[in-house]
Design a protein around this motif. Structure first.
Motif, PDB file in Angstrom:
ATOM      1  N   TYR A  66       0.830  -1.210   0.000  1.00 28.48           N
ATOM      2  CA  TYR A  66       0.000   0.000   0.000  1.00 28.48           C
ATOM      3  C   TYR A  66       0.861   1.256   0.000  1.00 28.48           C
ATOM      4  CZ  TYR A  66      -2.713   3.768   2.164  1.00 28.48           C
ATOM      5  OH  TYR A  66      -3.283   4.984   2.453  1.00 28.48           O
ATOM      6  N   LEU A  67       1.921   1.278   0.810  1.00 31.15           N
ATOM      7  CA  LEU A  67       2.775   2.468   0.889  1.00 31.15           C
ATOM      8  C   LEU A  67       3.518   2.701  -0.424  1.00 31.15           C
ATOM      9  CD1 LEU A  67       4.142   2.109   4.530  1.00 31.15           C
ATOM     10  CD2 LEU A  67       2.419   3.726   3.691  1.00 31.15           C
ATOM     11  N   HIS A  68       3.980   1.635  -1.068  1.00 31.82           N
ATOM     12  CA  HIS A  68       4.586   1.797  -2.394  1.00 31.82           C
ATOM     13  C   HIS A  68       3.590   2.433  -3.361  1.00 31.82           C
ATOM     14  CE1 HIS A  68       8.592  -0.100  -2.570  1.00 31.82           C
ATOM     15  NE2 HIS A  68       8.176  -0.899  -1.600  1.00 31.82           N
ATOM     16  N   ARG A  69       2.382   1.929  -3.350  1.00 32.71           N
ATOM     17  CA  ARG A  69       1.360   2.436  -4.275  1.00 32.71           C
ATOM     18  C   ARG A  69       1.058   3.905  -4.005  1.00 32.71           C
ATOM     19  NH1 ARG A  69      -2.670  -0.924  -3.155  1.00 32.71           N
ATOM     20  NH2 ARG A  69      -4.002   0.556  -2.031  1.00 32.71           N
ATOM     21  N   GLU A  70       0.975   4.273  -2.720  1.00 36.56           N
ATOM     22  CA  GLU A  70       0.679   5.653  -2.377  1.00 36.56           C
ATOM     23  C   GLU A  70       1.827   6.590  -2.756  1.00 36.56           C
ATOM     24  OE1 GLU A  70      -2.549   6.956  -0.639  1.00 36.56           O
ATOM     25  OE2 GLU A  70      -2.586   5.420  -2.207  1.00 36.56           O
ATOM     26  N   LEU A  71       3.054   6.180  -2.516  1.00 31.94           N
ATOM     27  CA  LEU A  71       4.191   7.015  -2.925  1.00 31.94           C
ATOM     28  C   LEU A  71       4.127   7.294  -4.420  1.00 31.94           C
ATOM     29  CD1 LEU A  71       7.099   5.389  -0.848  1.00 31.94           C
ATOM     30  CD2 LEU A  71       6.231   7.725  -0.576  1.00 31.94           C
ATOM     31  N   ARG A  72       3.900   6.256  -5.197  1.00 31.42           N
ATOM     32  CA  ARG A  72       3.834   6.440  -6.653  1.00 31.42           C
ATOM     33  C   ARG A  72       2.649   7.320  -7.038  1.00 31.42           C
ATOM     34  NH1 ARG A  72       5.298   0.800  -6.474  1.00 31.42           N
ATOM     35  NH2 ARG A  72       3.113   0.210  -6.814  1.00 31.42           N
ATOM     36  N   ARG A  73       1.532   7.166  -6.350  1.00 39.69           N
ATOM     37  CA  ARG A  73       0.345   7.983  -6.675  1.00 39.69           C
ATOM     38  C   ARG A  73       0.624   9.463  -6.443  1.00 39.69           C
ATOM     39  NH1 ARG A  73      -4.432   9.815  -4.061  1.00 39.69           N
ATOM     40  NH2 ARG A  73      -3.872   8.890  -2.049  1.00 39.69           N
ATOM     41  N   TYR A  74       1.406   9.769  -5.424  1.00 38.76           N
ATOM     42  CA  TYR A  74       1.736  11.164  -5.135  1.00 38.76           C
ATOM     43  C   TYR A  74       2.901  11.679  -5.986  1.00 38.76           C
ATOM     44  CZ  TYR A  74      -1.143  10.822  -0.895  1.00 38.76           C
ATOM     45  OH  TYR A  74      -2.180  10.670  -0.010  1.00 38.76           O
ATOM     46  N   GLY A  75       3.504  10.803  -6.793  1.00 41.67           N
ATOM     47  CA  GLY A  75       4.614  11.228  -7.635  1.00 41.67           C
ATOM     48  C   GLY A  75       5.964  11.163  -6.959  1.00 41.67           C
ATOM     49  N   VAL A  76       6.078  10.362  -5.900  1.00 38.13           N
ATOM     50  CA  VAL A  76       7.344  10.212  -5.179  1.00 38.13           C
ATOM     51  C   VAL A  76       8.023   8.924  -5.641  1.00 38.13           C
ATOM     52  CG1 VAL A  76       8.421   9.929  -2.913  1.00 38.13           C
ATOM     53  CG2 VAL A  76       6.461  11.474  -3.183  1.00 38.13           C
ATOM     54  N   ASP A  77       9.307   9.013  -5.980  1.00 38.44           N
ATOM     55  CA  ASP A  77      10.095   7.870  -6.433  1.00 38.44           C
ATOM     56  C   ASP A  77      10.255   6.872  -5.275  1.00 38.44           C
ATOM     57  OD1 ASP A  77      12.028   6.107  -7.348  1.00 38.44           O
ATOM     58  OD2 ASP A  77      13.474   7.644  -7.916  1.00 38.44           O
ATOM     59  N   ASP A  78       9.799   5.634  -5.477  1.00 38.47           N
ATOM     60  CA  ASP A  78       9.877   4.609  -4.428  1.00 38.47           C
ATOM     61  C   ASP A  78      10.945   3.565  -4.709  1.00 38.47           C
ATOM     62  OD1 ASP A  78       8.637   3.361  -6.584  1.00 38.47           O
ATOM     63  OD2 ASP A  78       7.306   2.156  -5.319  1.00 38.47           O
ATOM     64  N   SER A  79      11.862   3.853  -5.630  1.00 38.57           N
ATOM     65  CA  SER A  79      12.855   2.853  -6.032  1.00 38.57           C
ATOM     66  C   SER A  79      13.868   2.547  -4.932  1.00 38.57           C
ATOM     67  CB  SER A  79      13.596   3.316  -7.299  1.00 38.57           C
ATOM     68  OG  SER A  79      14.327   4.512  -7.059  1.00 38.57           O
ATOM     69  N   MET A  80      13.973   3.414  -3.921  1.00 34.75           N
ATOM     70  CA  MET A  80      14.895   3.176  -2.808  1.00 34.75           C
ATOM     71  C   MET A  80      14.148   2.749  -1.544  1.00 34.75           C
ATOM     72  SD  MET A  80      17.679   6.246  -3.490  1.00 34.75           S
ATOM     73  CE  MET A  80      16.516   7.388  -4.266  1.00 34.75           C
ATOM     74  N   VAL A  81      12.961   2.189  -1.731  1.00 37.49           N
ATOM     75  CA  VAL A  81      12.150   1.646  -0.636  1.00 37.49           C
ATOM     76  C   VAL A  81      12.153   0.124  -0.778  1.00 37.49           C
ATOM     77  CG1 VAL A  81       9.895   1.616   0.477  1.00 37.49           C
ATOM     78  CG2 VAL A  81      10.695   3.691  -0.685  1.00 37.49           C
ATOM     79  N   SER A  82      12.655  -0.581   0.235  1.00 33.79           N
ATOM     80  CA  SER A  82      12.792  -2.032   0.143  1.00 33.79           C
ATOM     81  C   SER A  82      12.126  -2.719   1.332  1.00 33.79           C
ATOM     82  CB  SER A  82      14.276  -2.420   0.084  1.00 33.79           C
ATOM     83  OG  SER A  82      14.951  -1.983   1.254  1.00 33.79           O
ATOM     84  N   PRO A  83      11.709  -3.978   1.161  1.00 37.64           N
ATOM     85  CA  PRO A  83      11.050  -4.703   2.252  1.00 37.64           C
ATOM     86  C   PRO A  83      12.059  -5.352   3.198  1.00 37.64           C
ATOM     87  CG  PRO A  83      11.030  -6.044   0.286  1.00 37.64           C
ATOM     88  CD  PRO A  83      11.667  -4.742  -0.109  1.00 37.64           C
ATOM     89  N   VAL A  84      11.618  -5.575   4.426  1.00 40.48           N
ATOM     90  CA  VAL A  84      12.390  -6.319   5.427  1.00 40.48           C
ATOM     91  C   VAL A  84      11.586  -7.569   5.773  1.00 40.48           C
ATOM     92  CG1 VAL A  84      13.412  -6.298   7.728  1.00 40.48           C
ATOM     93  CG2 VAL A  84      13.372  -4.197   6.367  1.00 40.48           C
ATOM     94  N   GLN A  85      12.195  -8.722   5.578  1.00 42.41           N
ATOM     95  CA  GLN A  85      11.520  -9.962   5.910  1.00 42.41           C
ATOM     96  C   GLN A  85      11.319 -10.056   7.433  1.00 42.41           C
ATOM     97  OE1 GLN A  85      10.399 -12.026   3.533  1.00 42.41           O
ATOM     98  NE2 GLN A  85      11.269 -10.664   1.967  1.00 42.41           N
ATOM     99  N   CYS A  86      10.208 -10.648   7.826  1.00 44.35           N
ATOM    100  CA  CYS A  86       9.912 -10.958   9.233  1.00 44.35           C
ATOM    101  C   CYS A  86       9.611  -9.739  10.096  1.00 44.35           C
ATOM    102  CB  CYS A  86      11.062 -11.757   9.871  1.00 44.35           C
ATOM    103  SG  CYS A  86      11.417 -13.299   9.011  1.00 44.35           S
ATOM    104  N   LEU A  87       9.455  -8.549   9.500  1.00 41.77           N
ATOM    105  CA  LEU A  87       8.993  -7.388  10.244  1.00 41.77           C
ATOM    106  C   LEU A  87       7.735  -6.848   9.571  1.00 41.77           C
ATOM    107  CD1 LEU A  87      12.195  -5.295  11.157  1.00 41.77           C
ATOM    108  CD2 LEU A  87      10.782  -6.696  12.683  1.00 41.77           C
ATOM    109  N   GLN A  88       6.830  -6.325  10.378  1.00 40.84           N
ATOM    110  CA  GLN A  88       5.591  -5.768   9.843  1.00 40.84           C
ATOM    111  C   GLN A  88       5.733  -4.275   9.578  1.00 40.84           C
ATOM    112  OE1 GLN A  88       2.983  -6.935  13.073  1.00 40.84           O
ATOM    113  NE2 GLN A  88       2.164  -8.625  11.866  1.00 40.84           N
ATOM    114  N   THR A  89       5.042  -3.795   8.555  1.00 45.64           N
ATOM    115  CA  THR A  89       4.972  -2.362   8.303  1.00 45.64           C
ATOM    116  C   THR A  89       4.295  -1.677   9.489  1.00 45.64           C
ATOM    117  OG1 THR A  89       4.810  -2.737   5.914  1.00 45.64           O
ATOM    118  CG2 THR A  89       4.064  -0.593   6.756  1.00 45.64           C
ATOM    119  N   PRO A  90       4.914  -0.642  10.062  1.00 43.31           N
ATOM    120  CA  PRO A  90       4.305   0.014  11.228  1.00 43.31           C
ATOM    121  C   PRO A  90       3.010   0.727  10.870  1.00 43.31           C
ATOM    122  CG  PRO A  90       6.639   0.547  11.035  1.00 43.31           C
ATOM    123  CD  PRO A  90       6.244  -0.116   9.758  1.00 43.31           C
ATOM    124  N   ALA A  91       2.149   0.828  11.882  1.00 41.28           N
ATOM    125  CA  ALA A  91       0.900   1.598  11.777  1.00 41.28           C
ATOM    126  C   ALA A  91       0.852   2.583  12.934  1.00 41.28           C
ATOM    127  CB  ALA A  91      -0.307   0.685  11.822  1.00 41.28           C
TER     128      ALA A  91
END
Length: 324
Positions: A66-91
């Motif tokens: 969802y955060l990748h999609r939102e960054l792209r929707r706002y026109g922000v480059d998400d190419s330097m955003v990567s996932p971490v295995q075994c950790l949850q995205t904070p809320a």
């Protein structure tokens, strides 16, 4: 590709109530938004047409998607955003109790969070060097390996190479719940200030960096630490920006506050836009102040970041307009 603005640090899903003025325990429905201060700053700058990117990490989960999609929707480059295995995205949850009570509750950040798992090895040093403005936060220094990664990124932009439209900004966003002690935060801030050309913070955040005192005294100490500009947010007294040659104060822009949580991030994105536009410092501060006020008068953060015309209209309505 070089960017007008490259930010680094926290990202999360903001889950804000649709029910206003009631305790979080009584809220019945919520809205979901992109959040995290440096990510919000990037969104705010993109709303003004600036090319923006963010260095951060998410969980390998649907909220991360969802955060990748939102960054792209706002026109922000998400190419330097990567996932971490075994950790949850904070809320991040909040209650909205205008005009002054907006308690935050962080989930998925303890004992650690994906954006604190950024490593020095994964930093795109060339992207950091090429960015016109590089923006980091004190929260990004709260844990290893992110603190080493941030210092590594700062070292790629020696302060003596800045100027002429190139800036490194350290946002002094100290949040005590993320730190073992204030002394630890102070130590990390001072290591990073040596690379920053601009420091921005409220009175309490500036006190963590350089000690208590009047806004003038705190700004002077930040300048002595080596920054070229100190921006001190003074609450009801407005915002001060101080350099070696000038001191500028922008009075608050009155609005009816609905949610004050995103005002600082809106200020940041607008401040960057004003700097890169080459405006006089007074205009930069007034524009950033008005942008922050607009978001304070709305509910969301990223989704409610204003357009330039919105900000100009508010300044004109308050008899503080200028020709951009």
């Amino acid at each position: 590709m070089s960017h007008d603005l490259l930010t680094m640090g926290r990202i999360s899903v903001d889950i804000y109530p649709n029910d206003i003025g009631v305790p979080l325990s009584d809220v019945t429905s919520f809205g979901k938004y992109l959040g995290g201060s440096p990510s919000n700053v990037a969104v705010a700058a993109a709303k003004y047409g600036r090319s923006a990117a963010v260095i951060t990490r998410t969980g390998d989960d649907p909220f991360g998607e969802y955060l990748h999609r939102e960054l792209r929707r706002y026109g922000v480059d998400d190419s330097m955003v990567s996932p971490v295995q075994c950790l949850q995205t904070p809320a991040t949850f909040c209650a909205i109790m205008p005009p002054e009570d907006f308690p935050l509750y962080f989930y998925g950040r303890f004992p650690t969070a994906p954006d604190w798992k950024i490593t020095p090895e994964e930093i795109d040093v060339q992207a950091v060097r090429d960015a016109r403005v590089f923006w980091t936060t004190v929260t990004g220094l709260a844990q290893s390996p992110a603190r080493e990664a941030q210092l590594h990124a700062h070292a790629a932009r020696p302060r003596e190479e800045l100027g002429e439209g190139r800036h490194t900004v350290l946002d002094l966003d100290y949040r005590p719940m993320f730190w073992d002690s204030q002394a630890d935060a102070t130590e990390q801030v001072r290591k990073n200030l040596q690379y920053a050309s601009i420091a921005i913070g409220n009175r309490e955040e500036c006190a963590v960096a350089v000690g208590d005192g009047s806004p003038d005294e705190q700004a002077d100490r930040l300048l002595e630490a080596g920054v070229s500009m100190a921006v001190v947010k003074m609450g009801a007294q407005g915002v001060m920006a101080k350099t070696a040659s000038e001191t500028v104060i922008s009075a608050p822009v009155p609005v009816e506050t609905k949610n004050g949580l995103g005002a600082g991030d809106s200020f940041g994105g607008a401040f960057v836009h004003g700097l890169l536009s080459g405006w006089p410092l007074q205009h930069v501060l007034d524009f950033a102040n008005a942008a922050g006020a607009i978001v304070a008068s709305r509910i969301a953060c990223s989704e409610d970041m204003p357009l330039q015309q919105d900000v100009m209209d508010l300044l004109t309505a308050r008899d503080r307009g200028f020709q951009a």
